[in-house]
Design a protein around this motif. Sequence first.
Motif, mmCIF file in Angstrom:
data_model
loop_
_atom_site.group_PDB
_atom_site.id
_atom_site.type_symbol
_atom_site.label_atom_id
_atom_site.label_comp_id
_atom_site.label_asym_id
_atom_site.label_seq_id
_atom_site.Cartn_x
_atom_site.Cartn_y
_atom_site.Cartn_z
ATOM 1 N N LEU A 517 0.821 -1.221 0.000
ATOM 2 C CA LEU A 517 0.000 0.000 0.000
ATOM 3 C C LEU A 517 0.851 1.266 0.000
ATOM 4 O O LEU A 517 0.540 2.227 -0.700
ATOM 5 N N TRP A 536 -4.338 8.497 2.173
ATOM 6 C CA TRP A 536 -3.177 8.073 1.379
ATOM 7 C C TRP A 536 -2.025 7.843 2.358
ATOM 8 O O TRP A 536 -2.077 8.241 3.523
ATOM 9 N N THR A 540 -3.752 5.394 4.887
ATOM 10 C CA THR A 540 -4.312 4.167 4.287
ATOM 11 C C THR A 540 -3.992 2.952 5.151
ATOM 12 O O THR A 540 -4.794 2.031 5.254
ATOM 13 N N ARG A 553 -10.551 -4.718 -1.570
ATOM 14 C CA ARG A 553 -9.507 -3.751 -1.830
ATOM 15 C C ARG A 553 -8.960 -3.920 -3.248
ATOM 16 O O ARG A 553 -8.579 -2.970 -3.900
#
Length: 581
Positions: A517, A536, A540, A553
């Motif tokens: 991620l 972000w 995240t 996801r």
Amino acid sequence: MRSCTIFRAIMASYRALCRLHLRGQGSFMTCVQKAHICVSRSVGTKVVATQAEDSGKDEREEKAGPKSLSAFLVERQEQAERSVLISCHPKTSEKKFLKYLSRHGDIKKHFFYDSYGTYAVVEFSTQDGVRSLLDAAVIPSVSHESAVPFKSRLLSLRTTGAVNQSDQQPGLQCRPQSTVPISELIQTLARQETVDQQIMCLTQAYQLTEENSRLRFLVCSLLKDIAAAYFPECTVKPFGSSVNGFGKLGCDLDMFLDLDDISGRDVQTPKSSLSVEYQMKRATSERAVTQSILSVIGECVDQFGPGCVGVQKILNARCPLVRFSHQPSGFQCDLTVNNRVALKSTELLYLYGLLDRRVRLLVFSVRCWARAHSLTSSIPGAWVTNFSLTVMVLFFLQRRSPPIIPPLDHLRQLAGPADRSVIEGNDCTFVSDFSKIQLQTNTETLEQLLNDFFEFYSTFPFGKMSINIRKGKEQNKPEVAPLHIQNPFETSLNVSKNVNSSQLERFVALCRESAWLLQQRDAPPAGAADGTPPAWGLATLLLPSQVGGVKSRRKRKREPASERIKSLLESLKSKNSPKNS
Ligand code: GTP
Ligand code: MG
């Protein structure tokens, strides 16, 4: 090689910025700058000063370098001894309150907070102020119940006649003693421009405040007053995350009852041919003594301790303890006796946290990430503890090239004669003088480190190797536990013995997912139409995980992942056991 002088210069510039802020000059109120100031605020280098005299003290601290944990404990304990905790009505007039208390002595510091009601912590300049106030305090008149006549420094403000609590009056300004909800934190993080800024912001939002730290010492001091009924020379000291620099608002309060002054540990050989000694009751072992002391003190806390509720005596644990809630502070408390190795671990973590600012910042991020995914819990169980997690971060930082922090064996080599410490046969010696520690130049960013932390543990050979911060290198595992982290001082013990393989598998899977991620975006996205910035970077990582439910996801549109991360994701999908990795 980079010396501690650079570290001191950085700390000095933080404090200089802080003083500028306190004087209202400059315009550095961005979150990042505040975070820079606050990352060291609740540990030995005190930054948030609310009293004029503290600025002079800051100057002295700059010259002296970071404070040792023992010096920090002494200072805070002394402040706590001069302090009282007062329950008051939220509409009390602060001015009248302070005027009334000032009749008993000069007030050095005070603040209000909310916890099952509004409370004030008031620090007098001298203990005379406390004594005078306690002399003036009256026994409550209770009509249907009887009060246990145990007097303590936990008081209630009575408002009769002269003090009006009008609804027109503004409420007292209370200092927060708990963290912001995670959803709010995620939004704040999403507004930052870099991952490094996000990490600093998270630390600022979650770390213990100056006030919370004072309150923790005050609770220890109140406990000491109870234990002193049996052991007048005892002290009660906080340890663990309340003082090691890694504490999050709301963390438990670990305390130990220090009876060393009366236990005869430092007995002097008598100079004369005649001497007397105390007759004392004997027990079969140190553990039996600890259990009987905790049993009695636990009973005392339960029966007489104002504000202490839910007392449990957990005397058969490896480390016997008394657990209870201290309602006026809201702290979950664990009281142990003569737990000196834990104090040494605390001192070690404190020292590592002050060597390089990235240590604390990374530990905070990893602890918060682990909590958000329920990898850690306040309930004991088969999951990794915050202590183990912190040791894992330290180990990772020792494995950087060049290393960010040195191994414990190196700190032991730098120790002087005064640092020598052997506890129950365990060598707990390491240097306490920061200036002797030379650090190597490593300029890695926090973003790089966070990402590499997840990658490091995504591929760590947990099946074969043990994490060892004493050597700063992985070692062959001496036992078959899924996760082996050598206890830094009691080296035959595994601090993560409790962790089962499914918890370790979740940890590894989440590390893989998080590394992936973090690499999805190079720059923060543009703001959403409704003004809410999309999560972000670090934000995240705090959202609910898809590990064990990767599908939803995967539906989201993503930039192409690097080959390396793609293979990590493949290994996640194939659900490789960490034992085989
Ligand atoms: P939180 O309370 O979760 O915020 O973290 P903490 O660091 O305070 O951990 P915890 O309350 O579980 O333990 C308190 C302290 O006891 C730790 O900081 C360590 O110093 C010590 N400690 C905890 N677990 C172990 C262990 O397994 N071995 C050793 N030697 N010390 C431990
Ligand atoms: Mg703790």
